[in-house]
Structures are given as structure tokens and as C-alpha cells.
Design a protein around this motif. Structure first.
Motif, PDB file in Angstrom:
ATOM      1  N   PHE A  15       0.830  -1.164   0.069  1.00 45.18           N
ATOM      2  CA  PHE A  15      -0.011  -0.060   0.102  1.00 45.18           C
ATOM      3  C   PHE A  15       0.697   1.407   0.116  1.00 45.18           C
ATOM      4  O   PHE A  15       0.481   2.277  -0.607  1.00 45.18           O
ATOM      5  CB  PHE A  15      -0.938   0.313   1.276  1.00 45.18           C
ATOM      6  CG  PHE A  15      -1.684   1.216   1.397  1.00 45.18           C
ATOM      7  CD1 PHE A  15      -2.821   1.323   0.436  1.00 45.18           C
ATOM      8  CD2 PHE A  15      -1.185   2.507   2.268  1.00 45.18           C
ATOM      9  CE1 PHE A  15      -3.523   2.460   0.655  1.00 45.18           C
ATOM     10  CE2 PHE A  15      -2.303   3.508   2.380  1.00 45.18           C
ATOM     11  CZ  PHE A  15      -3.138   3.574   1.397  1.00 45.18           C
ATOM     12  N   ALA A  16       1.836   1.126   0.754  1.00 45.79           N
ATOM     13  CA  ALA A  16       2.918   2.488   0.826  1.00 45.79           C
ATOM     14  C   ALA A  16       3.624   2.614  -0.580  1.00 45.79           C
ATOM     15  O   ALA A  16       3.689   3.805  -0.962  1.00 45.79           O
ATOM     16  CB  ALA A  16       3.850   2.177   1.852  1.00 45.79           C
ATOM     17  N   ILE A  17       3.997   1.432  -1.239  1.00 42.72           N
ATOM     18  CA  ILE A  17       4.572   1.372  -2.477  1.00 42.72           C
ATOM     19  C   ILE A  17       3.694   1.936  -3.415  1.00 42.72           C
ATOM     20  O   ILE A  17       4.184   2.958  -4.484  1.00 42.72           O
ATOM     21  CB  ILE A  17       5.167   0.167  -2.887  1.00 42.72           C
ATOM     22  CG1 ILE A  17       6.194  -0.210  -1.836  1.00 42.72           C
ATOM     23  CG2 ILE A  17       5.501   0.111  -4.185  1.00 42.72           C
ATOM     24  CD1 ILE A  17       6.715  -1.859  -2.185  1.00 42.72           C
ATOM     25  N   VAL A  18       2.419   1.609  -3.672  1.00 42.29           N
ATOM     26  CA  VAL A  18       1.466   1.938  -4.725  1.00 42.29           C
ATOM     27  C   VAL A  18       1.029   3.382  -4.423  1.00 42.29           C
ATOM     28  O   VAL A  18       0.836   4.052  -5.372  1.00 42.29           O
ATOM     29  CB  VAL A  18      -0.063   1.108  -4.660  1.00 42.29           C
ATOM     30  CG1 VAL A  18      -0.521   1.349  -3.337  1.00 42.29           C
ATOM     31  CG2 VAL A  18      -0.617   1.291  -5.972  1.00 42.29           C
ATOM     32  N   THR A  19       1.197   3.801  -3.120  1.00 41.29           N
ATOM     33  CA  THR A  19       0.725   5.481  -2.875  1.00 41.29           C
ATOM     34  C   THR A  19       2.016   6.140  -3.601  1.00 41.29           C
ATOM     35  O   THR A  19       1.745   7.255  -4.115  1.00 41.29           O
ATOM     36  CB  THR A  19       0.956   5.588  -1.578  1.00 41.29           C
ATOM     37  OG1 THR A  19      -0.247   4.925  -0.892  1.00 41.29           O
ATOM     38  CG2 THR A  19       0.494   7.137  -1.351  1.00 41.29           C
ATOM     39  N   MET A  20       3.160   5.894  -3.374  1.00 40.65           N
ATOM     40  CA  MET A  20       4.238   6.633  -4.067  1.00 40.65           C
ATOM     41  C   MET A  20       4.153   6.564  -5.788  1.00 40.65           C
ATOM     42  O   MET A  20       4.454   7.230  -6.326  1.00 40.65           O
ATOM     43  CB  MET A  20       5.594   6.019  -3.626  1.00 40.65           C
ATOM     44  CG  MET A  20       5.807   6.280  -2.298  1.00 40.65           C
ATOM     45  SD  MET A  20       7.590   5.816  -1.718  1.00 40.65           S
ATOM     46  CE  MET A  20       7.591   3.997  -1.748  1.00 40.65           C
ATOM     47  N   GLY A  21       3.848   5.449  -5.979  1.00 38.85           N
ATOM     48  CA  GLY A  21       3.743   5.178  -7.433  1.00 38.85           C
ATOM     49  C   GLY A  21       2.481   5.911  -8.124  1.00 38.85           C
ATOM     50  O   GLY A  21       2.719   6.476  -9.369  1.00 38.85           O
ATOM     51  N   ALA A 107      -7.753   2.300  -2.720  1.00 36.34           N
ATOM     52  CA  ALA A 107      -9.023   2.137  -2.025  1.00 36.34           C
ATOM     53  C   ALA A 107      -9.453   0.773  -1.912  1.00 36.34           C
ATOM     54  O   ALA A 107      -9.881   0.373  -0.572  1.00 36.34           O
ATOM     55  CB  ALA A 107     -10.168   2.701  -2.975  1.00 36.34           C
ATOM     56  N   LEU A 108      -9.360  -0.337  -2.521  1.00 35.75           N
ATOM     57  CA  LEU A 108      -9.516  -1.590  -2.448  1.00 35.75           C
ATOM     58  C   LEU A 108      -8.587  -2.110  -1.293  1.00 35.75           C
ATOM     59  O   LEU A 108      -8.731  -3.023  -0.376  1.00 35.75           O
ATOM     60  CB  LEU A 108      -9.393  -2.575  -3.524  1.00 35.75           C
ATOM     61  CG  LEU A 108     -10.478  -2.496  -4.458  1.00 35.75           C
ATOM     62  CD1 LEU A 108     -10.279  -3.063  -5.673  1.00 35.75           C
ATOM     63  CD2 LEU A 108     -12.035  -2.903  -3.660  1.00 35.75           C
ATOM     64  N   CYS A 109      -6.953  -1.913  -1.509  1.00 32.99           N
ATOM     65  CA  CYS A 109      -6.154  -2.127  -0.605  1.00 32.99           C
ATOM     66  C   CYS A 109      -6.394  -1.571   0.832  1.00 32.99           C
ATOM     67  O   CYS A 109      -6.079  -2.269   1.708  1.00 32.99           O
ATOM     68  CB  CYS A 109      -4.782  -1.776  -1.067  1.00 32.99           C
ATOM     69  SG  CYS A 109      -3.296  -2.340  -0.228  1.00 32.99           S
ATOM     70  N   MET A 110      -6.854  -0.441   1.042  1.00 37.22           N
ATOM     71  CA  MET A 110      -7.089   0.136   2.243  1.00 37.22           C
ATOM     72  C   MET A 110      -8.235  -0.604   3.057  1.00 37.22           C
ATOM     73  O   MET A 110      -8.218  -0.617   4.072  1.00 37.22           O
ATOM     74  CB  MET A 110      -7.357   1.849   2.171  1.00 37.22           C
ATOM     75  CG  MET A 110      -7.622   2.559   3.330  1.00 37.22           C
ATOM     76  SD  MET A 110      -8.022   4.161   2.940  1.00 37.22           S
ATOM     77  CE  MET A 110      -6.792   4.726   1.838  1.00 37.22           C
ATOM     78  N   ILE A 194       5.518  -3.636  -8.491  1.00 42.40           N
ATOM     79  CA  ILE A 194       5.604  -4.169  -7.077  1.00 42.40           C
ATOM     80  C   ILE A 194       4.610  -4.226  -6.216  1.00 42.40           C
ATOM     81  O   ILE A 194       4.357  -5.367  -5.538  1.00 42.40           O
ATOM     82  CB  ILE A 194       6.769  -3.365  -6.390  1.00 42.40           C
ATOM     83  CG1 ILE A 194       8.053  -3.546  -7.520  1.00 42.40           C
ATOM     84  CG2 ILE A 194       7.352  -3.869  -4.996  1.00 42.40           C
ATOM     85  CD1 ILE A 194       9.507  -2.753  -7.016  1.00 42.40           C
ATOM     86  N   SER A 195       3.629  -3.243  -6.207  1.00 43.57           N
ATOM     87  CA  SER A 195       2.614  -3.240  -5.400  1.00 43.57           C
ATOM     88  C   SER A 195       1.832  -4.347  -5.790  1.00 43.57           C
ATOM     89  O   SER A 195       1.167  -4.913  -4.858  1.00 43.57           O
ATOM     90  CB  SER A 195       2.115  -1.671  -5.208  1.00 43.57           C
ATOM     91  OG  SER A 195       0.864  -1.833  -4.693  1.00 43.57           O
ATOM     92  N   GLY A 196       1.421  -4.443  -7.102  1.00 38.26           N
ATOM     93  CA  GLY A 196       0.416  -5.554  -7.477  1.00 38.26           C
ATOM     94  C   GLY A 196       0.980  -6.738  -7.128  1.00 38.26           C
ATOM     95  O   GLY A 196       0.069  -7.610  -6.723  1.00 38.26           O
ATOM     96  N   CYS A 197       2.299  -7.312  -7.136  1.00 33.90           N
ATOM     97  CA  CYS A 197       2.721  -8.470  -6.687  1.00 33.90           C
ATOM     98  C   CYS A 197       2.608  -8.862  -5.209  1.00 33.90           C
ATOM     99  O   CYS A 197       2.122  -9.814  -4.806  1.00 33.90           O
ATOM    100  CB  CYS A 197       4.213  -8.591  -7.243  1.00 33.90           C
ATOM    101  SG  CYS A 197       4.521  -8.505  -9.026  1.00 33.90           S
ATOM    102  N   CYS A 198       2.808  -7.567  -4.440  1.00 31.08           N
ATOM    103  CA  CYS A 198       2.591  -7.718  -3.042  1.00 31.08           C
ATOM    104  C   CYS A 198       1.321  -8.067  -2.552  1.00 31.08           C
ATOM    105  O   CYS A 198       1.045  -8.973  -1.762  1.00 31.08           O
ATOM    106  CB  CYS A 198       3.038  -6.373  -2.333  1.00 31.08           C
ATOM    107  SG  CYS A 198       5.007  -5.974  -2.501  1.00 31.08           S
ATOM    108  N   LEU A 199      -0.005  -7.607  -3.391  1.00 27.28           N
ATOM    109  CA  LEU A 199      -1.174  -7.733  -3.116  1.00 27.28           C
ATOM    110  C   LEU A 199      -1.627  -8.987  -3.431  1.00 27.28           C
ATOM    111  O   LEU A 199      -2.361  -9.587  -2.720  1.00 27.28           O
ATOM    112  CB  LEU A 199      -1.771  -6.521  -3.670  1.00 27.28           C
ATOM    113  CG  LEU A 199      -1.766  -4.965  -3.086  1.00 27.28           C
ATOM    114  CD1 LEU A 199      -2.786  -4.173  -3.689  1.00 27.28           C
ATOM    115  CD2 LEU A 199      -1.623  -5.440  -1.597  1.00 27.28           C
ATOM    116  N   LEU A 200      -1.242  -9.433  -4.598  1.00 27.94           N
ATOM    117  CA  LEU A 200      -1.524 -10.763  -5.129  1.00 27.94           C
ATOM    118  C   LEU A 200      -0.844 -12.048  -4.099  1.00 27.94           C
ATOM    119  O   LEU A 200      -1.339 -13.040  -4.269  1.00 27.94           O
ATOM    120  CB  LEU A 200      -1.086 -10.822  -6.455  1.00 27.94           C
ATOM    121  CG  LEU A 200      -1.788 -10.135  -7.529  1.00 27.94           C
ATOM    122  CD1 LEU A 200      -1.136 -10.421  -8.817  1.00 27.94           C
ATOM    123  CD2 LEU A 200      -3.433 -10.549  -7.455  1.00 27.94           C
TER     124      LEU A 200
END
Length: 266
Positions: A15-21, A107-110, A194-200
């Protein structure tokens, strides 16, 4: 129910990574420095450098702008402009799509992290939110990397743009350079991937965490924290009164209490 707080550390980092992205993606979309043109004729473009983005073309001019003002002269692009090359036209739609998908993925991650840290009973919904959010992040990264790589290819090959005369821009520059928006977009796409891989990668725990739930609720009989070693607690009590030779090993935390000792005469 398993305790979930320790199962989503990687997703919290995602979530932190996707925010920066997402922030970098917004910056790259708004920047005008996608292409840097060096021109020979400095009559209008007095700085000799023009910047071309996906929304407008800008340059410094002492002819079109007062010499007392250090202000860029910019001309906005329209969606109906036929002279725009395909890499700029598609970049407009793809970058906006990436921003929208990235916001939806955030939003979904949050929401999923909220369920995790509040130990929600709807575990399947939490897993689905992480999965869908990860897929949206991957698509957003793809929507960024396509126009960035396409425009990078155009800059390397010094492709021209047939600007109309109202733009005061030459058809082809003397040379082109990569603007700041392209490396920013590349970093944004990498962070989305990177964020997508972390969430999956999220997986539910198989069983309860003994550190948080040491005993099931049905074992309230042992409210004084008795523990039976190598025996099931419920079967140990029944065996103690039905089989005289069965003596389960009982640990009373080092405190001897005669009221709970088994009568050997049974």
C-alpha cells in the motif's frame, strides 16, 4: 477465528509503494517535459529549447511574452488535433486510466487492510479485495509503461511532429532529449508492478495464532491457565476418572494446589 494482523505486513508495504507510484504517475502525467527539443531558429523560441508534453507544448519567448516576465509560452493540445502523433494521443488516455485504476486499487487495498487489522469475520471479502487491488495495480503499471516506452522510442529516433503555424514550433528539431517525465513514469510503473505483486501474494493463515488465542472458548473450564502436555484437555479429564492408571501430566504454573490434585484412590 485466526488473528490476521500479522498476515498483511507485505500488503501494508504494498500500500505504501502503490501510494508513491500513484503520486509519481500523477506528476508524470502533468509534466510538460516528455520531450525536449533543441531548435536552431531562436527568433520566436528565444531560449532555443522547447518542451513537449502530452497536454501542451511550451517554450520561453521574449517575442510572444514580455521580456520582463520569465514566463513560458504554452499552447494546449486538443483531443481533436489531427497533427498529434499516436504516441501522444494514446498517452493522454492511458495515463488518465492509470491514475483512475491506481486510485481504485489503493481504495481496495485500504479496505482490505482495515478488515485485517480489525479482524473482520469476512475473510473471503478481504482476500478478494487484495486480489482485485493487485490486478488493478498491475494494469495501471502497464498503462503507464506503454506510453512512456512509446514516447521514449520516438525521442531516440528523433521523430517529427507536424505542428500548425499557430504553435510557433518547428516540424522537426535539431535534436531531441528525454524529458524528466519519462524516467518519473518508469519509476511509477515499476512501483505499481511491485505493489501489485505484493497484494496478490496475500494468503490467509491456516489456524489460530496461539499467542493471541491460547485456548478456544469452549475450554473455559481451565480458566486458571492449566495446560495438559501431550494430551487433549477434554479427553484428559475423562481419562482421569475412568482409567485409574492414566495420570495426565498437569502444569499448574509452579503453584501446588491440593484442591486440584487427583485422588489416587479412585
Amino acid at each position: 477465528m485466526p488473528y490476521l494482523a500479522n498476515t498483511a505486513n507485505l500488503q501494508l508495504a504494498g500500500f505504501a509503494i502503490v501510494t508513491m507510484g500513484w503520486v509519481l504517475g500523477c506528476i508524470s502525467t502533468g509534466l510538460v517535459q516528455w520531450r525536449v527539443w533543441h531548435v536552431e531558429n531562436t527568433t520566436i523560441i528565444t531560449s532555443g529549447i522547447a518542451w513537449i508534453g502530452i497536454w501542451r507544448a511550451c517554450f520561453f519567448s521574449q517575442t510572444l511574452v514580455s521580456t520582463n516576465l520569465r514566463t513560458m509560452y504554452c499552447h494546449e493540445f486538443s483531443a481533436m488535433d489531427s497533427f498529434l502523433p499516436y504516441e501522444i494521443f494514446f498517452a493522454q488516455g492511458l495515463m488518465v486510466t492509470a491514475i483512475i485504476l491506481g486510485a481504485a486499487g489503493k481504495a481496495l487495498c485500504m479496505f482490505a487492510l482495515k478488515n485485517v487489522y480489525q479482524n473482520s469475520s469476512n475473510l473471503s471479502l478481504t482476500t478478494r479485495c487484495f486480489t482485485i487491488g493487485g490486478i488493478l495495480d498491475l494494469i495501471a503499471g502497464l498503462c503507464i509503461i506503454i506510453p512512456v516506452a512509446w514516447n521514449l522510442h520516438s525521442v531516440v529516433n528523433n521523430f517529427s511532429i507536424s505542428f500548425p503555424s499557430t504553435y510557433y514550433m518547428p516540424t522537426k528539431p535539431e535534436k531531441q532529449e528525454i524529458g524528466a517525465a519519462l524516467p518519473v513514469g518508469i519509476v511509477a510503473a515499476i512501483l505499481f508492478f511491485i505493489s501489485g505483486c505484493c497484494l496478490l501474494c496475500y494468503k490467509l493463515p491456516r489456524g489460530p495464532d496461539s499467542k493471541i488465542f491460547p485456548y478456544p472458548s469452549e475450554d473455559s473450564l481451565f480458566s486458571d491457565r492449566w495446560s495438559v502436555v501431550s494430551y487433549d484437555r477434554s479427553s484428559a479429564i475423562s481419562n482421569a476418572f475412568t482409567k485409574p492408571s492414566a495420570h495426565p501430566i498437569i502444569n499448574c504454573d509452579g503453584i501446588k494446589n491440593e484442591a486440584f490434585e487427583l485422588d489416587e484412590r479412585l
